[in-house]
Scaffold this active site. Structure first.
Site, mmCIF file in Angstrom:
data_model
loop_
_atom_site.group_PDB
_atom_site.id
_atom_site.type_symbol
_atom_site.label_atom_id
_atom_site.label_comp_id
_atom_site.label_asym_id
_atom_site.label_seq_id
_atom_site.Cartn_x
_atom_site.Cartn_y
_atom_site.Cartn_z
ATOM 1 N N HIS A 257 1.669 4.499 -2.840
ATOM 2 C CA HIS A 257 1.794 6.008 -2.533
ATOM 3 C C HIS A 257 2.980 6.345 -3.056
ATOM 4 O O HIS A 257 3.278 7.354 -3.874
ATOM 5 C CB HIS A 257 1.739 6.313 -1.222
ATOM 6 N N HIS B 40 3.269 6.865 -6.754
ATOM 7 C CA HIS B 40 2.879 7.766 -7.436
ATOM 8 C C HIS B 40 3.488 9.042 -7.342
ATOM 9 O O HIS B 40 3.598 9.952 -8.186
ATOM 10 C CB HIS B 40 1.364 7.907 -6.578
ATOM 11 N N HIS C 160 0.737 -1.209 -0.103
ATOM 12 C CA HIS C 160 -0.027 -0.014 0.014
ATOM 13 C C HIS C 160 0.950 1.301 -0.136
ATOM 14 O O HIS C 160 0.718 2.168 -0.844
ATOM 15 C CB HIS C 160 -0.747 0.024 1.149
ATOM 16 N N GLU C 161 1.851 1.187 0.835
ATOM 17 C CA GLU C 161 2.680 2.481 1.085
ATOM 18 C C GLU C 161 3.364 2.555 -0.116
ATOM 19 O O GLU C 161 3.847 3.813 -0.701
ATOM 20 C CB GLU C 161 3.558 2.503 2.280
HETATM 21 ZN ZN LIG Z 1 -3.034 5.134 1.970
#
Ligand SMILES: [Zn+2]
Length: 679
Positions: free
Chosen positions: A470, A473, A466-467
């Site tokens: 980010h 991105h 998940h991290e």
């Molecule tokens: Zn998040």
């Protein structure tokens, strides 16, 4: 006197930063920025990107780079002195934000550029930067007549005070209640929760065990405690916090605050020209309008309610088999659900750990990234660190380093809990050339013990992916201007798209074959374990979805309908939403809304739906990979080009549609959650 925060560094000079550097640097930069803005505005009245916005971007970036390592160190290497230095800067930064946000002349200069001949020569990202700035000026009330501007200021001030009062009330009410119990009363509680209760008693100067309303105490009692009367008592205290009911009735009642907050938000929205606060909230979000959000939530509700009812009925049937109570009450739901989950899918996160040693997992993650996006990850050995366990990596493409990231994986006493991504530098064109992005990825995993490597649970694996989403991105951005580069300027109901998207690979057999590997034997996660994980993942999925929809609909309708003839009270609205959606019982004395800090004290007002919105986006984006192959290089390249590279440079609906070929649909999320559509 030199100050490392005022010097140019490609990577943060962690070891040189002392708390006494912080306030002088931030204060000095803010004052210099203000003087420079004034100077730029006075130098001409023919404003251009180059004579105003470029220097503005440059100085904002310098301030951000000075502040970033301070804020990072405060979170991961906390000391009293650093916290004090950090706290001292918060009001300075907030005051500076207000100064620029309400600067009428600065706003007029942006307007001048937007309406002038130069506009046609600017690229998409530059135009989006200007549009966003003009929107933010407008929402800060910059163009209101003086009298209304004053009122705007009063409303903001009062709302901010009400928000902190709201969360303080919740905090005080949470702290004020506790209950001493015996070991027998806690039968069923796992060892970690028992130790927690023992420690709480010790800290309060008691023998035995102490139950509190903190989540790590409250939740295990609801989930595991065999003692039904105790569950009821703790539930009652918890769900009446800060209200007119329950054991502390009226003491920190948030009821009147809720009314005032709603009234003032409505006034604020109308002052800025909106019908209601929900409309105002959507200004900075991807969802196009309030009808869209309502349709979205109602669609999810109608697709999941039948299955929710079936899940509830099977829970009731299960509790009967266990000789449970004649009628399941709110304080029985988590308890029997857990019993049922254990009976059906006996799987412990501990069974999975040996297959997820951190070294193997990182290699696997980097392999996924290489296959999807054609980018290699390389570790750097020599760099300035604040802790020995800190690691630094670089992203390499065609022999060029395109980004760097720090990995700070393990829990420590001086480190804030949770997991997050933050940035030191954002990709942008600077005077010195291309500035490449630098990210911090922070987790709180259990550190390695002795010779055994750190072993992750499946939940921790998902958190890491998940991290990293980010991080991608931020790092794979192709933008040249900071305000829309990386995650900057991304609508916040869309910002979780890349992160939740990356989680999908943690559930795929083909990916787990190389992400996992037993730390002693190298054997990948056995199929039987994965099957159990997958089955457990979707247990009571519809019930969980309905609960989230209940919160989302209550929040959204509250801010949409307040002030209408049909609106009576928040409680009446909540009751109405519940009667349409909920499948589990809620007692009349439940005052959930009085502790709903997300929307009354946090930033989620008329925005709680964002959680589900982003999940729909990520599930639907992933479904293209399911159709074309989860390691399809072209699909990966398309995702990178359409979403990751674009940052906040375009409307997220445009970006999503470019990748998916159509607007988002809810089917994939329902399918991934094991929710079978109603006919
Ligand atoms: Zn998040």
């Amino acid at each position: 006197m030199t100050n490392p925060l005022l010097e140019e560094h490609a990577l943060p000079p962690f070891s040189q930063i002392e708390p006494h550097h912080v306030e002088p640097a931030i204060h000095g930069l803010i004052e210099a920025n203000k003087a420079r803005i004034t100077e730029l505005l006075e130098a001409t009245d023919a404003y251009t990107w180059d004579n105003l916005l470029e220097p503005l971007e440059e100085m904002e970036d310098r301030l951000a780079q000075a502040w970033s390592p301070v804020s990072h160190l405060n979170s991961v290497n906390n000391s009293d002195a650093m916290r004090e230095a950090y706290d001292a800067c918060l009001p300075l930064l907030s005051e500076y934000g207000t100064w620029t946000g309400q600067h009428a002349q600065l706003c007029a200069a942006y307007q001048h550029i937007a309406e002038g001949a130069e506009w046609n020569t600017l690229d998409t990202a530059q135009r989006k930067t200007i549009d966003n700035a003009l929107r933010d000026f407008r929402l800060a009330g910059v163009s209101l007549p003086q009298e209304k501007k004053n009122r705007y200021g009063e409303l903001q001030k009062r709302l901010s005070a009400l928000g902190s009062q709201f969360s303080e009330n919740v905090l005080d009410a949470t702290r004020a209640w506790s209950k001493r119990v015996s070991l027998e009363q806690l039968e069923g509680l796992p060892d970690t929760a028992l130790a927690n209760a023992r420690q709480a008693a010790e800290q309060a100067g008691h023998d035995g065990y102490l139950i509190t309303l903190d989540f790590p105490s409250y939740m295990p009692v609801q989930t595991y405690c065999h003692d039904r009367a105790l569950r009821e008592e703790v539930y009652t205290a918890f769900c009446t916090r800060a209200s007119d009911l329950g054991p502390q009735a009226g003491k920190w009642d948030n009821g009147p605050l809720i009314d005032e907050i709603l009234r003032l938000r409505h006034e604020l929205a109308q002052l800025l020209g909106y019908d209601n606060y929900a409309e105002l909230s959507l200004e900075r979000k991807m969802a196009p309008d309030t009808d869209h959000v309502m349709d979205f939530l109602m669609q999810l509700a109608s697709q999941s309610r039948d299955q929710g009812i079936r899940e509830w009925e099977s829970l009731v049937a299960f509790s009967r088999e266990q000789n449970g109570p004649g009628e399941l009450m709110a304080w029985d739901v988590a308890y029997y659900s857990e019993q049922m989950r254990q009976a059906r899918y006996s799987i412990s996160q501990e069974d999975v750990r040996p297959y997820l040693p951190v070294g193997r997992v990182l290699e696997g993650l980097f392999e996924v990234v290489a296959r999807l996006f054609g980018v290699d990850v390389r570790e750097c050995r020599e760099f300035d660190r604040y802790h020995e366990s800190l690691r630094l990596f670089e992203l390499v493409e065609d022999n060029n380093v395109i980004a760097r990231f720090y990995l700070d994986l393990y829990a420590r006493a001086d480190k804030r809990g949770g997991a997050w991504m933050d940035d030191y530098r954002v990709r942008r064109a600077s005077k010195e050339g291309l500035q490449i992005p630098v990210a911090y990825l922070v987790c709180n995993f259990t550190p390695p013990v002795g010779d055994t490597p750190a072993l992750l649970t499946h939940t921790e694996l998902t958190t890491l992916f998940h991290e990293f989403g980010h991080g991608l991105h931020h790092m794979l951005s192709q933008q040249m201007v900071a305000p829309v580069s990386g995650i900057n300027g991304v609508a916040w109901d869309a910002v979780e798209l890349p992160s939740q998207f990356m989680e999908n690979w943690c559930w795929e057999r083909e990916a787990l074959a190389f992400i996992s590997g037993h730390f002693a034997t190298g054997e990948p996660l056995p199929d039987a374990l994965l099957d159990k994980l997958l089955a457990a993942r979707n247990f009571q999925a519809a019930m969980a979805l309905l609960r989230q929809l209940e919160f989302s609909l209550f929040d959204f309708r509250l801010h949409l309908e307040w002030g209408r003839d049909t609106f009576t009270t928040p409680q009446a609205l909540l009751d109405e939403v519940r009667s349409a959606l909920a499948v589990t019982p809620t007692p009349d004395f439940n005052r959930f809304q009085n502790g709903f800090s997300h929307i009354f004290a946090g930033g989620y007002a008329a925005g709680y739906y964002s959680y589900k919105w982003a999940e729909v986006l990520s599930a639907d984006a992933f479904s293209r990979f399911e159709e074309e192959g989860i390691f399809n290089h072209q699909t990966g390249a398309d995702f990178r080009a359409a979403i990751l590279a674009q940052g906040g440079s375009e409307d997220p609906m445009t970006l999503f549609t470019r990748f998916r070929g159509r607007e988002p649909e809810i089917e994939s999320l329902l399918r991934h959650s094991g929710i079978h559509r109603a006919a």
